[in-house]
Design an enzyme around this catalytic site. Structure first.
Site, PDB file in Angstrom:
ATOM      1  N   HIS A   8       0.969  -1.426  -0.092  1.00  0.00           N
ATOM      2  CA  HIS A   8       0.043  -0.013   0.006  1.00  0.00           C
ATOM      3  C   HIS A   8       0.805   1.256   0.080  1.00  0.00           C
ATOM      4  CE1 HIS A   8      -3.545  -2.127   2.151  1.00  0.00           C
ATOM      5  NE2 HIS A   8      -3.480  -2.524   0.983  1.00  0.00           N
ATOM      6  N   GLU A   9       1.232   1.713  -1.035  1.00  0.00           N
ATOM      7  CA  GLU A   9       1.889   3.187  -1.395  1.00  0.00           C
ATOM      8  C   GLU A   9       1.028   4.037  -1.227  1.00  0.00           C
ATOM      9  OE1 GLU A   9       5.171   4.306  -1.496  1.00  0.00           O
ATOM     10  OE2 GLU A   9       3.960   5.970  -0.731  1.00  0.00           O
ATOM     11  N   HIS A  34       6.704   2.148   5.575  1.00  0.00           N
ATOM     12  CA  HIS A  34       8.107   2.853   5.267  1.00  0.00           C
ATOM     13  C   HIS A  34       7.556   4.308   5.052  1.00  0.00           C
ATOM     14  CE1 HIS A  34      10.817  -0.195   3.097  1.00  0.00           C
ATOM     15  NE2 HIS A  34       9.944  -0.895   3.866  1.00  0.00           N
ATOM     16  N   GLU A  35       8.600   5.313   5.200  1.00  0.00           N
ATOM     17  CA  GLU A  35       8.574   6.581   5.395  1.00  0.00           C
ATOM     18  C   GLU A  35       7.614   7.028   6.787  1.00  0.00           C
ATOM     19  OE1 GLU A  35       9.698   5.262   1.969  1.00  0.00           O
ATOM     20  OE2 GLU A  35       7.705   5.311   2.243  1.00  0.00           O
ATOM     21  N   GLU A  64      17.429   1.086  -0.759  1.00  0.00           N
ATOM     22  CA  GLU A  64      16.928   1.666  -1.821  1.00  0.00           C
ATOM     23  C   GLU A  64      17.716   2.755  -2.029  1.00  0.00           C
ATOM     24  OE1 GLU A  64      13.256   3.979  -1.724  1.00  0.00           O
ATOM     25  OE2 GLU A  64      13.393   4.355   0.341  1.00  0.00           O
TER      26      GLU A  64
END
Ligand code: NOJ
Ligand code: CA
Length: 704
Positions: free
Chosen positions: A416-417, A485-486, A510
Site C-alpha cells: 500500500h503505497e 516505510h517513511e 533503496e
C-alpha cells in the site's frame, strides 16, 4: 514490588529556595538520578554513571498555548518510590526473554499560581533512564495545547555525535559523524543530500535516536519510547552550551500537541554505558512500552521474503505503472482499455516466477509492488484519490496468484503505497484489509512518500503518529502484519503491537541505487535508527554495479557482497528481504546459501564487538534450534574481527561455515570476491577473519 510513599517537603510549600535533591539509584548502583526544584521552582534532573556526569542539571516542563509557562512555580506534593524486577516473553525478538529490572520515582507537582497538576515519572534501569510527564485528571485543567515541550538534555561537553538533521517529514538522511560544535557548519550540505520530502526545523536541530560518545568514552543514546497520541521529538542543539532541548513536531498552525488530561507523554530515554556493546544490547526502550495488546499472536510470523522490488530501482526498465497513459481518474478510468507499457513489473507470470523461486529456496513470502491501479499519476502530490487498494491492474490476477502461492506454501505481501494521501487511505482501509483477508494476504508494506495530505500535517506530528498506530491496531483486527516505510521513527511500539514487524524510517537499501549510503552507514544504524525497533533494511544485493543493467543508473553498492550477508545478523529484524534479482542469486548459489539458512527469530543474541561508525560483530542463536549465525561488518577500513565462540554450549563439536571477503576484496574495486570455508569449532574457538574495506564476515554454525 515495594512501594514507599514520602510526603515530601511539605514544609517547603510556598518557599522560594531550591528543594533538596531527591536521588534514585539503578539496581546495580552504577546510575544515579537526581531531581530537585530550582529557585524559580523549576523541575530539574541530572544523571550520572559511576563517577561521571552524563546529563548536567536540565530543566523540564512545558509552555502551553497561547503562552502559559508550565515549567516553573511548582511545589512537590508527594514523591513515591518503587521497584520492579520482572521477565517477559516477546512474541519475536533478539532474545526469547527480556528482563525489566528498574527503580522508579514518581514526583507529583502542583503549579502554585494555576493549581495545575503535573507528574514526572522516572524509571532507572542498569542501562539507562526513562522519564515521562503525566497529566492527571484534575479540576482546573482539562484540554490544552502544547506550544513547546521544554525538556533539556544538558551535556557535559562537545561530544562526538552520529546525527541526521532535524526534520518533521523525513528521516531518510545520510548519517553524519562530527563533534556537536561542527553540526552547524555541516547541516546545510546534509539537508541538500536528502531526496525525500522534507520539512526542516527552523532551528539548529538533530533527530533521535541520537548516538553520542564523550571524550572519556561514555556512550550515550537519547531517544523516546511509546510514542502514542503525541508528536515525535527532535532536539534543538545549543552548540555553545552543548545543550539539547526537545523540539516537538508541530502541525502547520504551529501547535505541537493537543492534550486531554488523563494522558502521558512518551518516555524520554537515555541509554548509557562505557561499553558500546551495552547500547546495542539494551532493552530499555522495549521495557518502557506497554505489553502486547494482541491476545492471540499465533498468526504473527517472522518472515524471510523476496520481491518484485529492486528491479524498479536498478534502471532496467521495469515499472510500477501498467501504462504510460497519465491522465487517470481512479474509479472511472477503465484500465482494460489502456495500452500496457510492456514492462509492468507486477504481472502474473513474473510474480509466479518469484513464487517458484521463493518455494524452491525456503522463503516464506513474495512482496509485490505495483499491483494496483494508480501508479501512473502519482507524482504531483496534488490528487487526493491516487490509488485503489482493492483493484488490481488487468495483468495481475489476484485470485490465480492467491491459489498459486497457496499451492506452494508461499504468502504474497501486499503493498500500500499511499503517496501520503492519508485521509484517502483511511477511507479505504477497512475495504483494503478485507480485500487482503479475502485473497490470502497476511502482511502489508505501507508507504508514505511525499508531503502529507491533509496538508496541515507533517509525517512526524501527532495526527500522523495516531494514523500509523491506528493502521497497525486495525491491521491486528484483520490478523495482518505491518511493515511501514517513511513512517515516524519507531519507539518500541512493536512490543505493544507485535504485528508491527518492521519499519523503514531511515535510509535503507533503496538509497544504494542513488549512491546514497556510505560504507559506515550500517555500522551506525543499530546505534541510532534500530534503537526504536527492527528495520526493513532489505539487504542481500549481490550485483552492486548497477551499470550492468544497461540503463542510466550507474550507482555502485557501498559494501562487499559478504557484508551484504552479514547484515542479516547485524541489522536485526523479524522481517528480512533478499532484495536482489533472482538472476543474481542464481549466479552465486554458494553465497546465497547463507541467506537461505539464516534465521529471522532468535533465542539469544551476543554483541561481540561494537563501535559506532566503525564495526559491529553479533552472534545469535536461532530460535528453537541448535544453530548460530554470526555477522561482522566494518566501515571503509579493513579490520580483523575477533570472534570468541565461548557462547556455544561447552563440550560439543560444531561445524562452522565461514563466508569471508576474498584477499583482494574491496567494496570499490573488487566487491564480489569471497571465500567460503568450513571449520570444526567448539566453545573454546576464537576466529579471526579479515574484513575488507566496507567488508564483512558471515558465519553459520551447526551441530555435527
Ligand atoms: C519508498 C519505499 O521505501 C520503497 O521501498 C518503495 O518501493 C517505494 N517507496 C514505492 O512505494
Ligand atoms: Ca523509503
Amino acid at each position: 514490588m515495594k512501594r514507599i510513599t514520602f510526603l515530601f517537603l511539605t514544609l517547603c510549600i510556598g518557599c522560594l529556595t531550591p528543594t533538596i535533591a531527591q536521588t534514585l539509584t539503578s539496581p546495580n548502583g552504577k546510575l544515579t538520578l537526581t531531581f530537585h526544584l530550582s529557585e524559580a521552582q523549576k523541575p530539574i534532573y541530572s544523571l550520572s554513571y559511576k563517577t561521571k556526569e552524563v546529563i548536567k542539571d536540565s530543566k523540564m516542563g512545558f509552555t502551553l498555548q497561547p503562552h502559559y509557562s508550565f515549567d516553573s512555580g511548582f511545589k512537590v506534593i508527594k514523591t513515591t518510590y518503587s521497584d520492579s524486577n520482572t521477565t517477559w516473553t516477546p512474541v519475536w525478538g533478539e532474545n526469547n526473554k527480556i528482563q525489566d529490572n528498574h527503580k522508579e520515582m514518581l514526583i507529583q507537582l502542583v503549579q502554585d499560581k494555576t493549581n495545575w497538576l503535573l507528574n514526572i515519572r522516572f524509571r532507572l534501569f542498569d542501562d539507562g533512564l526513562g522519564f515521562r510527564y503525566e497529566f492527571p485528571v484534575q479540576k482546573n485543567l482539562r484540554h490544552f495545547i502544547i506550544k513547546e515541550e521544554n525538556t533539556e538534555f544538558s551535556l557535559t561537553g562537545d561530544h562526538k555525535a552520529f546525527w541526521i538533521p532535524g526534520d518533521y517529514d523525513t528521516n531518510e538522511y545520510p548519517i553524519t559523524t562530527s563533534k556537536l560544535s561542527e553540526v552547524a557548519q555541516l547541516i546545510g550540505k546534509v539537508r541538500q543530500e536528502s531526496l525525500a520530502a522534507k520539512a526542516p526545523t527552523k532551528s539548529l536541530a538533530i533527530q533521535t535516536p541520537l548516538m553520542l560518545k564523550t571524550a572519556d568514552h561514555l556512550y550515550i543514546n537519547i531517544h523516546e519510547a511509546s510514542l502514542v497520541n503525541y508528536p515525535a521529538m527532535c532536539l534543538n542543539l545549543d552548540d555553545k552550551e552543548y545543550k539539547l532541548t526537545s523540539n516537538l513536531t508541530p502541525d502547520k498552525n504551529g501547535n505541537r500537541g493537543y492534550i486531554q488530561t488523563g494522558s502521558t507523554t512518551p518516555w524520554r530515554t537515555i541509554v548509557v554505558s562505557d561499553d558500546a556493546r551495552d547500547i546495542l544490547a539494551s532493552n530499555l526502550i522495549l521495557n518502557l512500552n506497554e505489553p502486547s495488546k494482541i491476545k492471540d499472536t499465533s498468526w504473527i510470523k517472522p518472515t524471510k521474503y523476496i520481491g518484485v522490488w529492486w528491479e524498479y530501482f536498478v534502471g532496467g526498465g521495469s515499472t510500477w505503472a501498467y501504462t504510460d497513459t497519465q491522465d487517470i481518474v481512479i474509479g472511472k478510468t477503465d484500465y482494460t482499455k489502456l495500452k500496457p507499457n510492456g514492462h509492468h513489473g507486477a504481472n502474473t507470470k513474473h510474480v509466479e516466477d518469484y513464487i517458484d523461486f521463493a518455494a524452491e529456496n525456503g522463503f516464506d513470502a513474495v512482496l509485490v509492488e505495483g499491483w494496483n491501479e494508480g501508479w501512473e499519476d502519482n507524482y504531483a502530490y496534488v490528487k487526493e484519490h491516487i490509488y485503489s487498494f482493492t483493484k488490481a491492474y488487468p495483468d495481475f490476477d489476484v485470485q490465480a496468484l492467491h491459489k498459486y502461492a497457496a499451492s506452494k506454501g508461499i504468502k504474497i505481501i501486499m503493498h500500500h503505497e499511499t503517496t501520503s494521501s492519508v485521509a484517502d487511505y483511511e477511507r479505504q482501509l477497512p475495504d483494503a484489509f478485507q480485500f487482503m483477508v479475502d485473497n490470502g494476504y497476511s502482511a502489508v508494506k505501507t508507504g508514505y512518500v511525499g508531503p502529507i495530505s491533509p496538508r496541515s500535517e507533517y509525517h512526524d506530528g501527532q495526527w500522523m503518529v495516531n494514523h500509523y498506530n491506528r493502521v497497525v491496531e486495525t491491521a491486528a483486527q484483520y490478523k495482518i502484519m505491518v511493515d511501514s516505510h517513511e513512517a515516524v521513527r519507531p519507539t518500541g511500539m512493536c512490543r505493544t503491537y507485535p504485528n508491527w514487524v518492521a519499519q523503514e524510517s531511515a535510509r535503507g537499501t533503496e538509497f544504494e541505487s542513488f549512491n546514497g549510503n556510505h560504507p559506515d552507514h550500517t555500522t551506525i544504524l543499530p546505534f541510532t535508527r534500530l534503537m526504536g525497533g527492527p528495520m526493513d533494511y532489505t539487504p542481500g544485493i549481490f550485483e552492486g554495479d548497477l551499470s550492468t543493467y544497461g540503463g542510466a543508473n550507474k550507482a555502485q553498492l557501498s559494501t562487499t557482497l559478504v557484508k551484504q550477508l552479514a547484515l542479516y545478523v547485524t541489522m536485526y529484524s523479524p522481517l528480512q528481504m533478499a532484495a536482489d534479482l533472482i538472476q543474481n542469486y542464481r549466479k552465486y548459489p554458494d553465497a546465497f546459501q547463507f541467506i537461505k539458512d539464516v534465521a529471522v527469530d532468535w533465542d539469544h543474541s551476543y554483541i561481540l564487538e561494537a563501535e559506532p561508525g566503525d564495526y559491529i560483530t553479533i552472534a545469535r542463536k536461532a530460535k528453537g534450534k541448535d544453530e548460530w549465525y554470526i555477522g561482522g561488518i566494518t566501515d571503509e577500513n579493513a579490520r580483523k574481527a575477533i570472534i570468541d565462540l565461548s557462547f556455544l554450549p561447552k563440550g560439543q563439536k560444531y561445524q562452522a561455515t565461514i563466508y569471508a571477503d576474498g584477499k583482494t576484496a574491496n567494496w570499490k574495486t573488487n566487491p564480489k570476491s569471497y571465500v567460503i570455508s568450513t571449520k570444526k569449532v567448539t566453545s573454546k574457538t576464537v576466529l579471526k577473519p579479515q574484513l575488507a574495506p566496507s567488508g564483512g564476515v558471515a558465519i553459520s554454525i551447526k551441530k555435527i
